[in-house]
Design a protein around this motif. Structure first.
Motif, short mmCIF file in Angstrom:
data_model
loop_
_atom_site.label_atom_id
_atom_site.label_comp_id
_atom_site.label_asym_id
_atom_site.label_seq_id
_atom_site.Cartn_x
_atom_site.Cartn_y
_atom_site.Cartn_z
N PHE B 95 0.84 -1.28 0.03
CA PHE B 95 0.08 -0.09 -0.04
C PHE B 95 0.95 1.44 0.28
O PHE B 95 0.21 2.48 -0.40
CB PHE B 95 -0.89 0.08 1.14
N LEU B 96 2.10 1.14 0.45
CA LEU B 96 2.97 2.46 0.60
C LEU B 96 3.15 3.37 -0.80
O LEU B 96 3.31 4.25 -0.76
CB LEU B 96 4.30 2.06 1.40
N LYS B 98 0.99 3.55 -3.12
CA LYS B 98 -0.28 4.06 -3.71
C LYS B 98 -0.20 5.66 -3.86
O LYS B 98 0.35 6.21 -2.99
CB LYS B 98 -1.57 3.80 -2.93
N GLU B 99 -0.96 6.15 -4.75
CA GLU B 99 -0.99 7.48 -4.98
C GLU B 99 -1.25 8.69 -3.72
O GLU B 99 -0.89 9.85 -3.93
CB GLU B 99 -1.40 8.10 -6.60
N ASN B 100 -1.87 8.09 -3.06
CA ASN B 100 -2.39 8.99 -1.84
C ASN B 100 -1.88 8.71 -0.71
O ASN B 100 -2.19 9.31 0.50
CB ASN B 100 -3.97 9.07 -1.74
N VAL B 101 -0.95 7.85 -0.50
CA VAL B 101 -0.03 7.39 0.57
C VAL B 101 0.93 8.26 1.31
O VAL B 101 1.67 8.45 0.18
CB VAL B 101 0.14 5.72 0.54
N LEU B 102 0.97 8.81 2.36
CA LEU B 102 1.94 9.57 2.63
C LEU B 102 3.20 9.07 3.57
O LEU B 102 4.38 9.53 3.38
CB LEU B 102 1.53 10.91 3.83
N GLY B 103 2.92 7.99 3.93
CA GLY B 103 3.90 7.20 4.82
C GLY B 103 3.30 6.24 5.64
O GLY B 103 2.27 5.76 5.77
N VAL B 104 4.15 5.94 6.91
CA VAL B 104 3.76 5.01 7.77
C VAL B 104 3.21 5.78 9.04
O VAL B 104 4.00 6.22 9.72
CB VAL B 104 4.95 4.02 8.16
N GLY B 105 1.82 5.28 9.48
CA GLY B 105 1.45 6.12 10.68
C GLY B 105 -0.24 5.63 10.63
O GLY B 105 -0.56 5.18 9.88
N GLU B 106 -0.56 5.96 11.74
CA GLU B 106 0.13 6.66 13.08
C GLU B 106 0.53 5.28 14.14
O GLU B 106 -0.36 4.80 14.54
CB GLU B 106 -0.91 7.45 13.72
N ILE B 107 1.96 5.27 13.98
CA ILE B 107 2.26 4.16 14.86
C ILE B 107 2.75 4.88 16.25
O ILE B 107 2.53 5.98 16.27
CB ILE B 107 3.68 3.61 14.30
N GLY B 108 3.23 4.09 17.01
CA GLY B 108 3.56 4.66 18.49
C GLY B 108 3.35 3.73 19.58
O GLY B 108 3.12 2.22 19.47
N LEU B 109 2.99 4.35 20.68
CA LEU B 109 2.53 3.51 21.79
C LEU B 109 1.11 3.93 22.30
O LEU B 109 0.79 5.19 21.94
CB LEU B 109 3.70 4.03 23.10
N ASN B 110 0.73 3.09 22.87
CA ASN B 110 -0.69 3.16 23.71
C ASN B 110 -0.76 3.20 25.37
O ASN B 110 -0.91 4.38 25.81
CB ASN B 110 -1.70 2.39 22.95
N LYS B 111 -0.23 2.18 25.75
CA LYS B 111 0.02 2.08 27.19
C LYS B 111 1.50 1.64 27.50
O LYS B 111 1.76 1.49 28.61
CB LYS B 111 -0.85 0.73 27.75
N ASN B 112 2.41 2.09 26.88
CA ASN B 112 3.75 2.00 26.87
C ASN B 112 4.27 0.65 27.28
O ASN B 112 4.89 0.37 28.25
CB ASN B 112 4.12 3.05 27.96
N SER B 113 3.60 -0.24 26.57
CA SER B 113 4.10 -1.86 26.76
C SER B 113 5.31 -2.27 26.16
O SER B 113 5.48 -1.66 24.99
CB SER B 113 2.72 -2.81 26.57
N ASP B 129 12.93 1.54 5.42
CA ASP B 129 13.42 0.56 4.37
C ASP B 129 12.88 1.12 3.02
O ASP B 129 13.29 0.76 1.93
CB ASP B 129 12.83 -0.96 4.73
N HIS B 130 11.41 1.49 3.40
CA HIS B 130 10.92 2.07 2.12
C HIS B 130 10.62 3.66 1.99
O HIS B 130 10.02 4.22 1.04
CB HIS B 130 9.49 1.56 2.09
N ASP B 131 11.66 4.42 2.78
CA ASP B 131 11.78 5.76 2.39
C ASP B 131 10.71 6.36 2.68
O ASP B 131 10.20 7.37 1.84
CB ASP B 131 12.59 6.11 0.88
N GLN B 132 9.92 6.11 3.59
CA GLN B 132 8.54 6.67 4.06
C GLN B 132 8.60 7.79 5.07
O GLN B 132 9.47 7.51 6.08
CB GLN B 132 7.54 5.49 4.48
N LEU B 133 7.79 8.91 4.97
CA LEU B 133 7.51 9.68 6.21
C LEU B 133 6.99 8.85 7.14
O LEU B 133 6.47 7.61 7.28
CB LEU B 133 6.55 10.81 5.86
#
Lengths: 86, 268
Positions: B95-96, B98-113, B129-133
């Motif tokens: 999917f990365l 596709k013409e409307n894709v900006l990058g990888v997100g929103e990744i991160g932490l939720n409960k800090n596990s 690896d895929h040169d993404q924002l």
């Protein structure tokens, strides 16, 4: 560019209203006998930081989990708004 | 006034909201992949969601002449099962580009596990690896401060990472400084209760706006949120004396500058 404005004119009535809401909230909790809830206790403690400067940051810091290491497993349910120390 | 809504979960909103956004001056919405309010039961559920973000939602937005961009990932709330999360991650590369894709997100932490942290780092590597924002969610309420610190510490483990290509979202007064000091972009989310009000957002813009690494967003979704939060912040900026050029920088040019790094093509 930014021109100066009078913060009291802009925000006093709004802040006054919110302060009365806080007072009414505390009365409500007291009447319902929930003053031992840890969230309420932390709320009351947080009021103490209002006497210093950098108040918004200090209130947010007060409610935050002070630990540093990741936890073993995510807990169920949403965040509660105040850290509960065990 | 023209503006870009850089974080909105439009799959949760109605066409009425698209119409209101268009009438308020919104030119583009950016939609990160997120938690649906319930845990999906299969990898196929994510595949369908990513198709919705990249194929169907742009068509809905286009009906109101709004450009639609998306971010693809597995969100932290569903990262607690690492085996499942890794199956979803395998879907992402297709999917990365596709013409409307900006990058990888929103990744991160939720409960800090620990599991959230592991899946976060794997998705940072995927983006590199895929040169993404990268768009990063920081945790809610009492978990935000710790989660933001952990996030920055983990990002520092990737020496090849350019912080100017990373947006750390949902900052508040106790986290904004550390994000900007580390060279990342910072997002201020305008929520009725749990994040930031327009007056507080403007306070932060007064203090940190000159970095030009800030944006504001509504992060409107299926919960208590306001798709018109950004126009309300524009009014607040005017009340506080900011001129139209400065406001345009905050709500249009800054988000544009960040997302243009993705290489997506749009008639800006």
């Amino acid at each position: 560019m930014k021109s100066s404005n009078n913060m009291m004119d802009l925000y006093f009535m709004d802040a006054r209203s919110k302060l009365i809401d806080i007072a009414a909230f505390m009365d409500r909790v007291e009447r319902s006998g929930e003053t031992e809830d840890f969230r309420y206790k932390e709320f009351v403690k947080a009021l103490g930081v209002l006497h210093g400067s950098g108040r918004a940051e200090a209130v947010l810091q007060h409610f935050s989990d002070p630990s540093e290491a990741p936890i073993d497993q995510a807990t169920a349910g949403p965040a509660l708004g105040a850290f509960q120390s065990t | 006034m023209r503006y870009i809504e850089p974080h909105a979960h439009m799959v949760s909103r109605t066409m009425d909201d698209y119409q209101a956004l268009a009438m308020a001056g919104c030119r583009a919405v950016c939609e990160p992949a997120f938690w649906a309010g319930f845990d999906r039961s299969s990898v196929a559920g994510f595949y369908d969601y990513f198709c919705q973000l990249t194929e169907y939602e742009p068509k809905r937005a286009a009906k109101y002449h709004i450009a639609h961009f998306s971010w693809i990932c597995i969100n932290p709330k569903e990262a607690e099962d690492p085996a499942f999360a890794r199956e979803v991650i395998q879907l992402i590369p297709q999917f990365l580009h596709k013409e409307n894709v900006l990058g990888v997100g929103e990744i991160g932490l939720n409960k800090n596990s620990k599991n959230e942290a592991a899946i976060f780092q794997e998705q940072v590597q995927l983006a590199l690896d895929h040169d993404q924002l990268i768009l990063i969610h920081t945790p809610h309420l009492e978990d935000k401060l710790k989660g933001t610190k952990l996030t920055i510490d983990m990002l520092r483990q990737f020496p090849q990472l350019d912080p100017g290509r990373v947006m750390i979202d949902h900052v508040e007064e106790h986290t904004i400084q550390q994000v900007l000091d580390a060279g990342f972009w910072a997002g201020i989310t305008l929520y009725p209760e749990s994040k930031c009000t327009p007056p507080r957002a403007v306070d932060m813009l007064e203090r940190f706006g000159d970095t030009n690494r800030l944006w504001m967003n509504s992060a409107c979704d299926w919960g208590v949120s306001d798709p018109l939060a950004l126009p309300k912040a524009i009014l607040e900026l005017r009340k506080r004396g900011f001129d139209e050029a400065a406001i345009d920088r905050f709500v249009y040019q800054n988000p544009l500058k960040f997302i243009q790094q993705s290489g997506v093509i749009w008639e800006w």
